[in-house]
Design a protein around this motif. Structure first.
Motif, PDB file in Angstrom:
ATOM      1  N   LYS A   1       7.039 -12.164   4.320  1.00 57.81           N
ATOM      2  CA  LYS A   1       7.542 -11.156   4.238  1.00 57.81           C
ATOM      3  C   LYS A   1       7.068 -10.277   3.182  1.00 57.81           C
ATOM      4  O   LYS A   1       7.164  -9.016   3.214  1.00 57.81           O
ATOM      5  N   GLN A   2       6.511 -10.950   2.061  1.00 56.62           N
ATOM      6  CA  GLN A   2       5.797 -10.217   0.920  1.00 56.62           C
ATOM      7  C   GLN A   2       4.575  -9.588   1.506  1.00 56.62           C
ATOM      8  O   GLN A   2       4.156  -8.722   1.114  1.00 56.62           O
ATOM      9  N   LEU A   3       3.890 -10.248   2.100  1.00 55.73           N
ATOM     10  CA  LEU A   3       2.519 -10.029   2.835  1.00 55.73           C
ATOM     11  C   LEU A   3       2.608  -8.662   3.661  1.00 55.73           C
ATOM     12  O   LEU A   3       2.096  -7.792   3.480  1.00 55.73           O
ATOM     13  N   LEU A   4       3.642  -8.663   4.803  1.00 54.92           N
ATOM     14  CA  LEU A   4       3.756  -7.624   5.518  1.00 54.92           C
ATOM     15  C   LEU A   4       4.217  -6.372   4.921  1.00 54.92           C
ATOM     16  O   LEU A   4       3.671  -5.289   5.150  1.00 54.92           O
ATOM     17  N   LYS A   5       5.130  -6.554   3.719  1.00 55.16           N
ATOM     18  CA  LYS A   5       5.771  -5.454   2.913  1.00 55.16           C
ATOM     19  C   LYS A   5       4.520  -4.765   2.274  1.00 55.16           C
ATOM     20  O   LYS A   5       4.332  -3.497   2.044  1.00 55.16           O
ATOM     21  N   ALA A   6       3.533  -5.597   1.794  1.00 55.37           N
ATOM     22  CA  ALA A   6       2.593  -5.119   0.849  1.00 55.37           C
ATOM     23  C   ALA A   6       1.434  -4.328   1.738  1.00 55.37           C
ATOM     24  O   ALA A   6       0.918  -3.203   1.521  1.00 55.37           O
ATOM     25  N   VAL A   7       1.272  -4.924   2.684  1.00 57.21           N
ATOM     26  CA  VAL A   7      -0.168  -4.225   3.665  1.00 57.21           C
ATOM     27  C   VAL A   7       0.684  -3.294   4.534  1.00 57.21           C
ATOM     28  O   VAL A   7      -0.193  -2.144   4.613  1.00 57.21           O
ATOM     29  N   SER A   8       1.861  -3.210   4.949  1.00 54.21           N
ATOM     30  CA  SER A   8       2.393  -2.101   5.721  1.00 54.21           C
ATOM     31  C   SER A   8       2.632  -0.796   5.068  1.00 54.21           C
ATOM     32  O   SER A   8       2.905   0.304   5.406  1.00 54.21           O
ATOM     33  N   ALA A   9       2.524  -0.802   3.427  1.00 54.01           N
ATOM     34  CA  ALA A   9       2.865   0.342   2.631  1.00 54.01           C
ATOM     35  C   ALA A   9       1.411   1.047   2.952  1.00 54.01           C
ATOM     36  O   ALA A   9       1.424   2.329   2.278  1.00 54.01           O
ATOM     37  N   LEU A  10       0.284   0.594   3.087  1.00 57.09           N
ATOM     38  CA  LEU A  10      -1.141   1.200   3.271  1.00 57.09           C
ATOM     39  C   LEU A  10      -0.992   2.262   4.193  1.00 57.09           C
ATOM     40  O   LEU A  10      -0.238   2.177   5.486  1.00 57.09           O
ATOM     41  N   GLN A  11      -1.691   3.538   4.017  1.00 59.21           N
ATOM     42  CA  GLN A  11      -1.854   4.436   4.997  1.00 59.21           C
ATOM     43  C   GLN A  11      -2.884   4.110   5.904  1.00 59.21           C
ATOM     44  O   GLN A  11      -3.999   3.368   5.697  1.00 59.21           O
TER      45      GLN A  11
ATOM     46  N   LYS B   1      -1.899 -20.343  12.839  1.00 57.34           N
ATOM     47  CA  LYS B   1      -3.330 -20.301  12.596  1.00 57.34           C
ATOM     48  C   LYS B   1      -3.406 -20.054  11.121  1.00 57.34           C
ATOM     49  O   LYS B   1      -4.411 -20.120  10.416  1.00 57.34           O
ATOM     50  N   GLY B   2      -2.686 -19.556  10.367  1.00 53.85           N
ATOM     51  CA  GLY B   2      -2.732 -19.131   9.077  1.00 53.85           C
ATOM     52  C   GLY B   2      -3.370 -17.665   8.964  1.00 53.85           C
ATOM     53  O   GLY B   2      -4.214 -17.634   8.005  1.00 53.85           O
ATOM     54  N   THR B   3      -3.390 -16.753   9.878  1.00 53.48           N
ATOM     55  CA  THR B   3      -4.043 -15.435   9.662  1.00 53.48           C
ATOM     56  C   THR B   3      -3.246 -14.406   9.708  1.00 53.48           C
ATOM     57  O   THR B   3      -2.132 -14.095  10.172  1.00 53.48           O
ATOM     58  N   LEU B   4      -3.619 -13.129   9.116  1.00 53.73           N
ATOM     59  CA  LEU B   4      -3.196 -11.954   9.108  1.00 53.73           C
ATOM     60  C   LEU B   4      -4.214 -10.834   9.508  1.00 53.73           C
ATOM     61  O   LEU B   4      -5.334 -10.788   9.157  1.00 53.73           O
ATOM     62  N   THR B   5      -3.840 -10.483  10.736  1.00 54.59           N
ATOM     63  CA  THR B   5      -4.524  -9.153  11.156  1.00 54.59           C
ATOM     64  C   THR B   5      -4.159  -7.807  11.312  1.00 54.59           C
ATOM     65  O   THR B   5      -2.961  -7.805  11.697  1.00 54.59           O
ATOM     66  N   VAL B   6      -4.886  -7.084  10.576  1.00 59.10           N
ATOM     67  CA  VAL B   6      -4.621  -5.812  10.250  1.00 59.10           C
ATOM     68  C   VAL B   6      -5.396  -4.739  11.107  1.00 59.10           C
ATOM     69  O   VAL B   6      -6.556  -4.808  11.062  1.00 59.10           O
ATOM     70  N   THR B   7      -4.874  -3.804  12.048  1.00 61.31           N
ATOM     71  CA  THR B   7      -5.533  -3.130  12.889  1.00 61.31           C
ATOM     72  C   THR B   7      -5.153  -1.546  12.555  1.00 61.31           C
ATOM     73  O   THR B   7      -3.939  -1.159  12.387  1.00 61.31           O
ATOM     74  N   GLY B   8      -6.128  -0.727  12.375  1.00 65.15           N
ATOM     75  CA  GLY B   8      -5.896   0.761  12.050  1.00 65.15           C
ATOM     76  C   GLY B   8      -7.095   1.428  11.232  1.00 65.15           C
ATOM     77  O   GLY B   8      -8.101   0.663  11.043  1.00 65.15           O
ATOM     78  N   ASN B   9      -6.666   2.535  10.545  1.00 66.90           N
ATOM     79  CA  ASN B   9      -7.794   3.212   9.660  1.00 66.90           C
ATOM     80  C   ASN B   9      -7.815   2.654   8.350  1.00 66.90           C
ATOM     81  O   ASN B   9      -8.498   3.392   7.574  1.00 66.90           O
ATOM     82  N   ALA B  10      -7.059   1.966   8.165  1.00 67.18           N
ATOM     83  CA  ALA B  10      -6.840   1.452   6.431  1.00 67.18           C
ATOM     84  C   ALA B  10      -8.368   0.891   6.035  1.00 67.18           C
ATOM     85  O   ALA B  10      -8.945   0.160   6.869  1.00 67.18           O
ATOM     86  N   ASP B  11      -8.524   0.999   4.964  1.00 65.71           N
ATOM     87  CA  ASP B  11      -9.575   0.410   4.302  1.00 65.71           C
ATOM     88  C   ASP B  11      -9.633  -0.936   4.002  1.00 65.71           C
ATOM     89  O   ASP B  11      -8.580  -1.617   3.421  1.00 65.71           O
ATOM     90  N   PRO B  12     -10.305  -1.926   4.570  1.00 66.38           N
ATOM     91  CA  PRO B  12     -10.463  -3.290   4.681  1.00 66.38           C
ATOM     92  C   PRO B  12     -10.242  -3.642   2.893  1.00 66.38           C
ATOM     93  O   PRO B  12      -9.714  -4.686   2.670  1.00 66.38           O
ATOM     94  N   TYR B  13     -11.025  -3.116   2.045  1.00 65.64           N
ATOM     95  CA  TYR B  13     -11.004  -3.614   0.830  1.00 65.64           C
ATOM     96  C   TYR B  13      -9.487  -3.439   0.062  1.00 65.64           C
ATOM     97  O   TYR B  13      -9.267  -4.153  -0.457  1.00 65.64           O
ATOM     98  N   GLU B  14      -8.937  -2.360   0.321  1.00 60.63           N
ATOM     99  CA  GLU B  14      -7.545  -2.003   0.071  1.00 60.63           C
ATOM    100  C   GLU B  14      -6.577  -3.037   0.640  1.00 60.63           C
ATOM    101  O   GLU B  14      -5.514  -3.410  -0.019  1.00 60.63           O
ATOM    102  N   ILE B  15      -6.927  -3.498   1.866  1.00 69.27           N
ATOM    103  CA  ILE B  15      -6.011  -4.482   2.382  1.00 69.27           C
ATOM    104  C   ILE B  15      -6.140  -5.884   1.984  1.00 69.27           C
ATOM    105  O   ILE B  15      -5.256  -6.676   1.475  1.00 69.27           O
ATOM    106  N   ILE B  16      -7.139  -6.119   1.451  1.00 65.35           N
ATOM    107  CA  ILE B  16      -7.609  -7.453   0.746  1.00 65.35           C
ATOM    108  C   ILE B  16      -6.952  -7.524  -0.674  1.00 65.35           C
ATOM    109  O   ILE B  16      -6.237  -8.141  -0.958  1.00 65.35           O
ATOM    110  N   VAL B  17      -7.113  -6.353  -1.315  1.00 64.04           N
ATOM    111  CA  VAL B  17      -6.542  -6.080  -2.806  1.00 64.04           C
ATOM    112  C   VAL B  17      -5.088  -6.398  -2.664  1.00 64.04           C
ATOM    113  O   VAL B  17      -4.507  -7.022  -3.325  1.00 64.04           O
ATOM    114  N   ARG B  18      -4.344  -5.545  -1.925  1.00 61.70           N
ATOM    115  CA  ARG B  18      -2.834  -5.679  -1.667  1.00 61.70           C
ATOM    116  C   ARG B  18      -2.598  -7.067  -1.385  1.00 61.70           C
ATOM    117  O   ARG B  18      -1.578  -7.646  -1.786  1.00 61.70           O
ATOM    118  N   THR B  19      -3.351  -7.803  -0.513  1.00 59.17           N
ATOM    119  CA  THR B  19      -2.851  -9.138  -0.134  1.00 59.17           C
ATOM    120  C   THR B  19      -2.952 -10.056  -1.340  1.00 59.17           C
ATOM    121  O   THR B  19      -2.005 -10.848  -1.353  1.00 59.17           O
TER     122      THR B  19
END
Length: 122
Positions: free
Chosen positions: A18-28, A39-57
């Motif tokens: 829940k914490q991970l989904l909340k943090a990543v879903s806030a990105l534009q 599998k222990g994976t989080l897959t994010v698809t979209g125009n969001a910057d991968p660096y920002e996804i990693i930082v938020r996670t």
């Protein structure tokens, strides 16, 4: 440009997920988020910057390992009507919270001033 970012993250409990989904879903620019606990994976698809996804996670307190960053795979072509294979559902048990999420600070409070006398509640 639409990108697919796949991260390896420990999703051991519902609270972590829940914490991970909340943090990543806030990105534009995030179109789709998939969290696979097996599998222990989080897959994010979209125009969001991968660096920002990693930082938020990482701000959620989780260790993150980058599996892949790149374009999403093309959708599968449908040749004709096929019968979907029926698979037995997999039921995974993971508790609501894990020891990493439930960090408790214990503070010892000494209420007795004189060690020779016993403490009294009355």
């Amino acid at each position: 440009m639409v990108q697919r970012t796949v991260l390896k993250v420990d999703l051991s409990c519902k609270k972590c997920k829940k914490q991970l989904l909340k943090a990543v879903s806030a990105l534009q620019g995030v179109d789709k988020i998939e969290a696979d606990a097996a599998k222990g994976t989080l897959t994010v698809t979209g125009n969001a910057d991968p660096y920002e996804i990693i930082v938020r996670t990482r701000k959620t307190g989780k260790f993150v390992e980058v599996v892949s960053i790149g374009p999403p795979p093309p959708p599968p072509k449908q040749d004709g009507p096929k019968k979907p294979e029926q698979k037995a559902p997999i039921h995974l048990y993971y508790p609501y919270s894990c020891p990493l999420c439930d960090r408790m600070t214990v503070v010892h409070v000494d209420r007795c001033q004189d060690p020779t006398t016993g403490c009294s509640i009355l």
